[in-house]
Enzyme design. Structure first.
Site, PDB file in Angstrom:
ATOM      1  N   ASP A   1       9.115   2.705   0.210  1.00 28.94           N
ATOM      2  CA  ASP A   1       8.044   3.299   1.002  1.00 28.94           C
ATOM      3  C   ASP A   1       8.252   2.852   2.444  1.00 28.94           C
ATOM      4  OD1 ASP A   1       5.781   4.039   2.341  1.00 28.94           O
ATOM      5  OD2 ASP A   1       4.410   3.536   0.700  1.00 28.94           O
TER       6      ASP A   1
ATOM      7  N   TYR B   1       0.851  -1.194   0.000  1.00 29.71           N
ATOM      8  CA  TYR B   1       0.000   0.000   0.000  1.00 29.71           C
ATOM      9  C   TYR B   1       0.877   1.231   0.000  1.00 29.71           C
ATOM     10  CZ  TYR B   1      -3.562   3.360   1.620  1.00 29.71           C
ATOM     11  OH  TYR B   1      -4.403   4.430   1.751  1.00 29.71           O
TER      12      TYR B   1
ATOM     13  N   LYS C   1       3.781   8.601   9.234  1.00 31.20           N
ATOM     14  CA  LYS C   1       3.511   7.960  10.517  1.00 31.20           C
ATOM     15  C   LYS C   1       4.474   8.383  11.645  1.00 31.20           C
ATOM     16  CE  LYS C   1       0.535   4.484   8.605  1.00 31.20           C
ATOM     17  NZ  LYS C   1       0.618   3.791   7.351  1.00 31.20           N
TER      18      LYS C   1
HETATM   19  C1  LIG Z   1      -0.004   4.362   5.945  1.00 28.80           C
HETATM   20  C2  LIG Z   1       0.785   4.162   4.707  1.00 28.80           C
HETATM   21  C3  LIG Z   1       0.757   5.062   3.630  1.00 28.80           C
HETATM   22  C4  LIG Z   1      -0.220   6.204   3.563  1.00 28.80           C
HETATM   23  O1  LIG Z   1      -0.014   7.145   4.565  1.00 28.80           O
HETATM   24  P1  LIG Z   1      -1.243   8.111   4.965  1.00 28.80           P
HETATM   25  O2  LIG Z   1      -0.624   9.059   5.947  1.00 28.80           O
HETATM   26  O3  LIG Z   1      -2.296   7.232   5.533  1.00 28.80           O
HETATM   27  O4  LIG Z   1      -1.682   8.783   3.723  1.00 28.80           O
HETATM   28  C5  LIG Z   1       1.613   4.865   2.580  1.00 28.80           C
HETATM   29  N1  LIG Z   1       2.476   3.843   2.561  1.00 28.80           N
HETATM   30  C6  LIG Z   1       2.539   2.946   3.572  1.00 28.80           C
HETATM   31  C7  LIG Z   1       3.549   1.842   3.518  1.00 28.80           C
HETATM   32  C8  LIG Z   1       1.681   3.066   4.670  1.00 28.80           C
HETATM   33  O5  LIG Z   1       1.705   2.149   5.625  1.00 28.80           O
END
Ligand SMILES: *Cc1c(COP(=O)(O)O)cnc(C)c1O
Length: 423
Positions: free
Chosen positions: A238, A143, A266
């Site tokens: 990511d 994601y 995060k």
């Molecule tokens: C949570 C997440 C996102 C998106 O971040 P948001 O602040 O919710 O937009 C993107 N990549 C990864 C790996 C994530 O866990």
């Protein structure tokens, strides 16, 4: 008098789609209703109904120091007193940026944004600008936020026939999104042979945390690094979850691999809305105003998020990651034994402060194997645990998060509740 979770959810459903501001929170897939949270402290959350829970969600990852950490809160309170948003640079932006580039080996420069979604979207734009190419490769089950180009599902297993994963995304928007199973380096090589010349980037969670926790097989990330280098393709890690969680310097430190660009979020906001992307200076200098690639944000570098983020990283720098990892490892081994004694097949993937309980004999190395786990059993497990004061992610395909603030009592509460789970 405070309203109950049930009453709040009823009211919320009238004015917020599904009653929630992010879908999984609605607890639909586990057959429950959401709890409304009044407050949180350390490893625990407290619902408006007056119940306490050992929290293994930790706001989906950001709260590695636990909730309401005194040092983070002191920084935040001081920042609030100075003002909430200026639309002009503030000192903590520099402080946080310096902490990030110092911690992450592959990051010379960084740009702050407001969410992981925005960071991934901007990193992809930059990679496309730097290479002059459009296509990019992502892995099934990873994601990268909800920007359109990332919302592709596999169409008939043929990667070049990506289909939108949601209404509202035009097929043309995901036509350049190539899909590959996680951990399948052979398939990635094949895609490089077919489409490598038109490929701008490979984006990957170096440790997948959005299909439950799935670890990279030995050689997978190294292989991607090499394929990218050989073909002039940018490798984007990511690290929105893994950054500062699997090691202070993220997965790139833990695995010793330097991506070209890194996406963060995060943890680096200490519980406030944030995202960031960064990498080699030659690429980052392409971003406006030093370069020609446009990207902006009214609340980017927000003083509250910067203060909370900087205080979080300064505190994490002195935390004993190794000790937490050992705690989680021992705990997972106890859980495995507990389920084995019950004849319930589980596979527990773990790394550092994270773990995932998959109800399957396993192994779980990609999205297809994740799908083989018994989601119905997880739903029962979720409800059983929550009824006994343990809050898990309300989906079979999410990762359990621990924090430096979790007490032995929090782990014991998990174990005791799991012990009485009938299956
Ligand atoms: C949570 C997440 C996102 C998106 O971040 P948001 O602040 O919710 O937009 C993107 N990549 C990864 C790996 C994530 O866990």
């Amino acid at each position: 008098m405070t309203l109950s979770s049930r009453e709040l959810f009823r009211q919320a459903q009238e004015c917020i789609p599904g009653g929630v501001n992010s879908p999984v929170r609605a607890c639909l897939s586990v057959g429950a209703e959401p709890l409304f949270v009044d407050s949180a402290k350390g490893g625990r959350i407290f619902s408006v109904d007056g119940n306490a829970y050992a929290d293994f969600v930790q706001s989906w990852g950001p709260m590695l120091l636990g909730h309401a950490h005194p040092r983070v809160f002191a920084a935040l309170h001081a920042a609030v007193d100075r003002g909430t948003s200026f639309g002009a640079p503030c000192p903590d932006e520099v402080r946080l940026a310096r902490l990030l580039v110092k911690a992450l080996p592959a990051m010379d420069m960084v740009r702050m944004v407001n969410s992981g979604t925005e960071a991934a979207m901007s990193a992809l734009r930059l990679a496309r600008a730097c290479t002059g190419r459009s296509a990019f490769l992502k892995f099934e089950g990873c994601y990268h936020g909800h920007a359109d180009p990332f919302l592709a599902a596999a169409g008939s297993g043929v990667a070049s026939l990506s289909l939108p994963g949601t209404p509202g995304v035009p097929p043309t928007t995901v036509a350049d999104t190539l899909l590959c199973p996680y951990n399948d380096l052979k398939k990635a090589e094949k895609l490089f042979e077919e489409r490598g010349e038109g490929m701008a980037a490979v984006i990957v969670e170096p440790l997948a945390g959005n299909m439950g926790l799935v670890l990279p097989l030995p050689g997978f990330l190294e292989g991607l690094r090499e394929l990218c280098s050989r073909n002039g393709v940018l490798l984007i890690f990511d690290e929105v979850i893994t950054g500062f969680r699997v090691a202070y310097g993220g997965a790139q430190t833990r695995f010793g691999i330097n991506p070209d660009l890194t996406v963060l979020g995060k943890i680096i906001g200490g519980g406030l809305p944030i995202g960031a992307y960064g990498g080699k200076a030659e690429y980052m200098r392409r971003i406006a105003p030093s370069g020609d690639v446009y990207q902006a944000g009214t609340l980017s570098g927000n003083p509250l998020a910067m203060a909370a983020g900087a205080a979080t990283l300064e505190t994490l720098k002195d935390c004993d990651y190794h000790a937490l990892e050992q705690r989680v490892e021992k705990f997972c081994l106890r859980l495995e034994k507990l389920f084995a004694d019950k004849n319930i097949p589980v596979r527990i993937n773990r790394c550092a402060s994270m773990f995932s309980v998959f109800f399957t004999p396993g192994p779980v190395r990609n999205f297809v194997e994740v799908g083989a786990a018994d989601a119905g059993r997880y739903a029962r497990f979720f409800r059983h645990m929550r009824d006994r004061g343990v809050f898990l992610a309300p989906s079979a395909f999410e990762t359990a998060m621990t924090s430096f603030a979790h007490s032995d009592g929090d782990f014991d509460a998990f174990e005791a509740a799991a012990r009485s789970f009938g299956g």
